[in-house]
Scaffold this motif. Structure first.
Motif, PDB file in Angstrom:
ATOM      1  N   ALA A 109       0.820  -1.245   0.000  1.00 34.75           N
ATOM      2  CA  ALA A 109       0.000   0.000   0.000  1.00 34.75           C
ATOM      3  C   ALA A 109       0.847   1.287   0.000  1.00 34.75           C
ATOM      4  CB  ALA A 109      -0.980  -0.009   1.179  1.00 34.75           C
ATOM      5  N   PRO A 110       1.971   1.451   0.694  1.00 33.03           N
ATOM      6  CA  PRO A 110       2.653   0.533   1.601  1.00 33.03           C
ATOM      7  C   PRO A 110       2.414   0.908   3.057  1.00 33.03           C
ATOM      8  CG  PRO A 110       4.158   2.243   0.844  1.00 33.03           C
ATOM      9  CD  PRO A 110       2.776   2.624   0.389  1.00 33.03           C
ATOM     10  N   ALA A 111       2.098  -0.102   3.874  1.00 39.16           N
ATOM     11  CA  ALA A 111       1.863   0.162   5.286  1.00 39.16           C
ATOM     12  C   ALA A 111       3.181   0.343   6.035  1.00 39.16           C
ATOM     13  CB  ALA A 111       1.072  -0.983   5.903  1.00 39.16           C
ATOM     14  N   GLY A 112       4.265  -0.244   5.539  1.00 35.55           N
ATOM     15  CA  GLY A 112       5.522  -0.241   6.295  1.00 35.55           C
ATOM     16  C   GLY A 112       5.480  -1.395   7.283  1.00 35.55           C
ATOM     17  N   ARG A 113       6.503  -2.243   7.244  1.00 38.61           N
ATOM     18  CA  ARG A 113       6.419  -3.461   8.069  1.00 38.61           C
ATOM     19  C   ARG A 113       6.410  -3.156   9.562  1.00 38.61           C
ATOM     20  NH1 ARG A 113       9.158  -8.524   4.973  1.00 38.61           N
ATOM     21  NH2 ARG A 113       8.574  -7.892   2.877  1.00 38.61           N
ATOM     22  N   LEU A 114       7.316  -2.254   9.981  1.00 34.71           N
ATOM     23  CA  LEU A 114       7.398  -1.929  11.401  1.00 34.71           C
ATOM     24  C   LEU A 114       6.097  -1.257  11.868  1.00 34.71           C
ATOM     25  CD1 LEU A 114       9.252  -2.027  13.835  1.00 34.71           C
ATOM     26  CD2 LEU A 114      10.096   0.239  13.218  1.00 34.71           C
ATOM     27  N   ARG A 115       5.602  -0.355  11.018  1.00 36.39           N
ATOM     28  CA  ARG A 115       4.381   0.372  11.351  1.00 36.39           C
ATOM     29  C   ARG A 115       3.204  -0.593  11.468  1.00 36.39           C
ATOM     30  NH1 ARG A 115       1.375   3.227   7.208  1.00 36.39           N
ATOM     31  NH2 ARG A 115      -0.006   4.813   8.050  1.00 36.39           N
ATOM     32  N   LEU A 116       3.125  -1.547  10.555  1.00 37.21           N
ATOM     33  CA  LEU A 116       2.027  -2.511  10.588  1.00 37.21           C
ATOM     34  C   LEU A 116       2.105  -3.366  11.853  1.00 37.21           C
ATOM     35  CD1 LEU A 116      -0.417  -3.702   9.084  1.00 37.21           C
ATOM     36  CD2 LEU A 116       1.144  -5.348   8.040  1.00 37.21           C
ATOM     37  N   LEU A 117       3.325  -3.812  12.174  1.00 42.52           N
ATOM     38  CA  LEU A 117       3.521  -4.635  13.362  1.00 42.52           C
ATOM     39  C   LEU A 117       3.106  -3.857  14.617  1.00 42.52           C
ATOM     40  CD1 LEU A 117       4.597  -7.508  13.498  1.00 42.52           C
ATOM     41  CD2 LEU A 117       6.850  -6.597  14.023  1.00 42.52           C
ATOM     42  N   ALA A 118       3.516  -2.587  14.677  1.00 42.32           N
ATOM     43  CA  ALA A 118       3.187  -1.758  15.845  1.00 42.32           C
ATOM     44  C   ALA A 118       1.677  -1.576  15.962  1.00 42.32           C
ATOM     45  CB  ALA A 118       3.879  -0.400  15.731  1.00 42.32           C
ATOM     46  N   VAL A 119       1.039  -1.272  14.834  1.00 41.26           N
ATOM     47  CA  VAL A 119      -0.407  -1.051  14.855  1.00 41.26           C
ATOM     48  C   VAL A 119      -1.136  -2.336  15.262  1.00 41.26           C
ATOM     49  CG1 VAL A 119      -2.375  -0.724  13.306  1.00 41.26           C
ATOM     50  CG2 VAL A 119      -0.487   0.908  13.290  1.00 41.26           C
ATOM     51  N   LYS A 120      -0.646  -3.479  14.737  1.00 38.69           N
ATOM     52  CA  LYS A 120      -1.271  -4.760  15.076  1.00 38.69           C
ATOM     53  C   LYS A 120      -1.138  -5.033  16.576  1.00 38.69           C
ATOM     54  CE  LYS A 120      -2.882  -6.671  11.317  1.00 38.69           C
ATOM     55  NZ  LYS A 120      -4.289  -7.086  11.250  1.00 38.69           N
ATOM     56  N   TYR A 121       0.063  -4.746  17.125  1.00 40.03           N
ATOM     57  CA  TYR A 121       0.256  -5.011  18.552  1.00 40.03           C
ATOM     58  C   TYR A 121      -0.619  -4.086  19.383  1.00 40.03           C
ATOM     59  CZ  TYR A 121       2.051  -5.834  23.105  1.00 40.03           C
ATOM     60  OH  TYR A 121       2.105  -6.161  24.423  1.00 40.03           O
ATOM     61  N   LEU A 122      -0.667  -2.814  18.989  1.00 41.66           N
ATOM     62  CA  LEU A 122      -1.487  -1.861  19.746  1.00 41.66           C
ATOM     63  C   LEU A 122      -2.951  -2.284  19.740  1.00 41.66           C
ATOM     64  CD1 LEU A 122      -0.031   1.647  18.833  1.00 41.66           C
ATOM     65  CD2 LEU A 122       0.106   0.408  21.003  1.00 41.66           C
ATOM     66  N   SER A 123      -3.451  -2.771  18.615  1.00 47.21           N
ATOM     67  CA  SER A 123      -4.868  -3.158  18.623  1.00 47.21           C
ATOM     68  C   SER A 123      -5.087  -4.415  19.459  1.00 47.21           C
ATOM     69  CB  SER A 123      -5.454  -3.312  17.216  1.00 47.21           C
ATOM     70  OG  SER A 123      -4.479  -3.402  16.258  1.00 47.21           O
TER      71      SER A 123
END
Lengths: 277, 322
Positions: A109-123
């Protein structure tokens, strides 16, 4: 520019929360958790007190004070039900996207791997809070509806007002939420290892059970301080006068350690992984 | 800025013992519609995954829109729309919600214009009526359209489309073709992988052909076709005489295209004779045939079809990839 970036990471987080909580499975998990205090409340209302000393802690207090329904329900939910729901949500974070094939589209999309991981953990963290609040809040409401409510007698013998009792219940919810963050980090890491979400979910839930079994074996005493489940039941210290914050702090520190280690492992794995799903 | 939207040098990917992509030097000119051809398993999708930063190359390098990948993922990918190995969505969300979700993942896409852009993209692929339907209830063709809509959420400089017409009915295929043409008309470079050669022939300006992990050829579509042999197709009832004449002229005559349909058919029924024309001018062939009394009812000299060229390059049958 920077402000806009922060804003759009919030947008991704918001979209993730919306996806998580609009999902029927998530709602079903929370409903199952809500059922625990309902069952406890209704059973005691119908059958009466079982006599002191039997059943989970605080069970015999409920007929005197409905505020204890939430506490009792948390004690019942902690060993299995709560870790199970956390396992489902945390184990699904990355593996679920991979199994749907949506992981590749998020990344380009690009979500960015680190950003996606962080967002996933936060949710997943927000789900921990939602899960513990569900048990405590539904417990309190059930207790309010079915039993007399009054000033709360604490473990140290003194009595506090209903208002402060409610505050301490919220404190317990916070404590339990923090307790589950380490397990969520483990689930996140396991989720980066596979494209089969059920595998990561089951492994997370099994680890929670194994940790508690080890915690129950005196032969493995030396290991106990390192178990993420070590302080899971330590929230009783929030029911003392004055509040014993030490166990809250110990627990938070331990969970932070787990978040750090398994967060780093998840990053190490996910940031360089070939996405073939 | 080079004149290439995609440029790779010795790009390779090894999965354990197997070389999935073996040192390819791809050059996709800006503004072209580039057909990326090859049989299943020839390394097309792995190449696309490397170009998009999903898979790390084992060796070699790739530049997309003038920036090294995968280092430039964050800055380049917002300008790239892609459909990779089929569309994929969360089945329990609606089509529009899925698009909003992918759009929210793109840091450079503004939140305020999101609803309008999602509606626009859905409209472009003819899915407005199903925007609020759960993807779970979509047909394969609708999912494919939704995947295209996702690639078109923001104006792009490059579109990477892996099998874009997969699962579409003939009308849908036509629409996608028109869509690609109109996008290319606006200056977007389109990199489209396909094994539907008729498709490629109709929309592409350039082609590249993969075989077993290697890029066996690339260039303009016209060059690609004209490098193939020219063949003649002759319609005549005098098959034996015609074959004799053609052979005398030094043409490689193909085996007879089967016996007449019915044994009792008319003796002078027209039949087809094909042969490969090498250096002989076609008019000399016709003159020789007529001089020999062969009744020429139809004669055509043409370049090999794309399909013939494709088979020449990638081998025939099912066992083309080792």
């Amino acid at each position: 520019m920077r402000a806009e970036r922060r804003g759009s990471t919030a947008a991704l987080f918001g979209s993730e929360l919306l996806t998580l909580f609009r999902r029927r499975r998530t709602v079903a998990l929370l409903a199952a958790l809500a059922l625990i205090p309902v069952l406890i409340g209704v059973a005691i209302r119908l059958a009466g007190d079982a006599g002191s000393g039997r059943g989970p802690a605080f069970l015999d207090q409920i007929t005197n004070n409905g505020l204890f329904v939430g506490v009792t329900a948390i004690i019942v939910a902690i060993p299995l039900f709560l870790p199970l729901t956390i396992g489902v949500v945390a184990g699904d974070t990355i593996a679920g996207e991979a199994s749907h094939g949506t992981l590749r589209y998020l990344l380009i999309a690009p979500a960015g791997r680190l950003r996606l991981l962080a967002v996933k953990y936060l949710s997943a963290g927000v789900f921990c809070l939602a899960a513990s609040l569900t048990v405590v809040v539904v417990g309190t409401l059930v207790g309010w509806a079915l039993f007399p409510i009054g000033p709360v007698t604490l473990l140290s013998g003194s009595t506090v007002s209903v208002g402060e009792g409610l505050l301490r219940l919220l404190g317990i919810a916070a404590y339990v939420c923090v307790s589950l963050l380490g397990l969520s980090a483990i689930g996140l890491f396991l989720s980066t290892l596979t494209t089969v979400p059920v595998g990561a979910m089951a492994a997370t839930a099994i680890l929670a059970v194994v940790a508690q079994i080890i915690g129950a074996l005196p032969q493995l005493d030396w290991l106990h301080p390192w178990l993420f489940s070590e302080h899971w039941l330590g929230f009783a210290d929030l029911l003392r006068d004055p509040v014993q914050w030490a166990s809250f702090a110990d627990n938070a520190l331990l969970q932070a350690g787990y978040i750090l280690v398994f967060g780093a492992l998840a990053c190490g794995r996910f940031l360089t992984k070939d996405i073939l799903s | 800025m080079t004149g290439f939207a995609i440029e790779t040098a010795g790009l390779s990917k090894r999965f354990r013992a197997q070389m999935a992509v073996d040192g390819i030097d791809l050059a996709v000119p800006s503004g072209s519609v580039f057909g990326f051809l090859g049989p299943n398993g020839s390394g097309k999708t792995t190449t696309i995954r490397m170009l998009l930063g999903l898979v790390a190359a084992s060796s070699g390098s790739a530049r997309v829109l003038g920036t090294d990948m995968p280092r430039g993922v964050g800055s380049v990918l917002p300008r790239v729309g892609a459909l990779v190995e089929g569309p994929a969505f969360l089945p329990f969300l609606s089509g529009a919600a899925n698009l909003r979700r992918f759009d929210a993942a793109d840091r450079s896409a503004g939140g305020r214009s999101r609803p309008a852009r999602v509606a626009d993209a859905l409209d472009r692929v003819g899915l407005s009526h199903a925007a609020d339907k759960k993807v779970h209830a979509y047909s394969l063709g609708m999912k494919q359209r939704l995947g295209l809509a996702n690639a078109l959420l923001v104006p792009r400089d490059l579109l990477v489309l892996d099998e874009p017409t997969n699962g579409l009915d003939p009308q849908g295929t036509r629409e996608v073709r028109n869509l690609i043409r109109s996008l290319a008309g606006d200056g977007t470079t389109v990199f489209v992988s396909s094994h539907l050669l008729a498709e490629v022939e109709q929309i592409c300006t350039h082609v590249g052909v993969m075989r077993a992990g290697r890029l066996v050829t690339q260039g303009t579509l016209d060059d690609f076709r004209s490098t193939g042999a020219v063949s003649v197709r002759l319609q005549t009832p005098d098959v034996a005489d015609a074959r004799a004449v053609l052979a005398r002229l030094g043409l490689t005559v193909d085996a007879p295209a089967g016996t007449p349909a019915r044994a009792g058919g008319p003796a002078d029924a027209t039949r087809l004779v094909t042969a490969r024309l090498d250096a002989t001018p076609p008019e000399a062939v016709v003159a020789a045939l007529v001089a020999a009394g062969v009744r020429v009812r139809g004669f055509e000299a043409a370049h090999a079809s794309l399909e013939q060229r494709f088979v020449e390059l990638t081998g025939e049958g099912f066992d083309v990839v080792q």
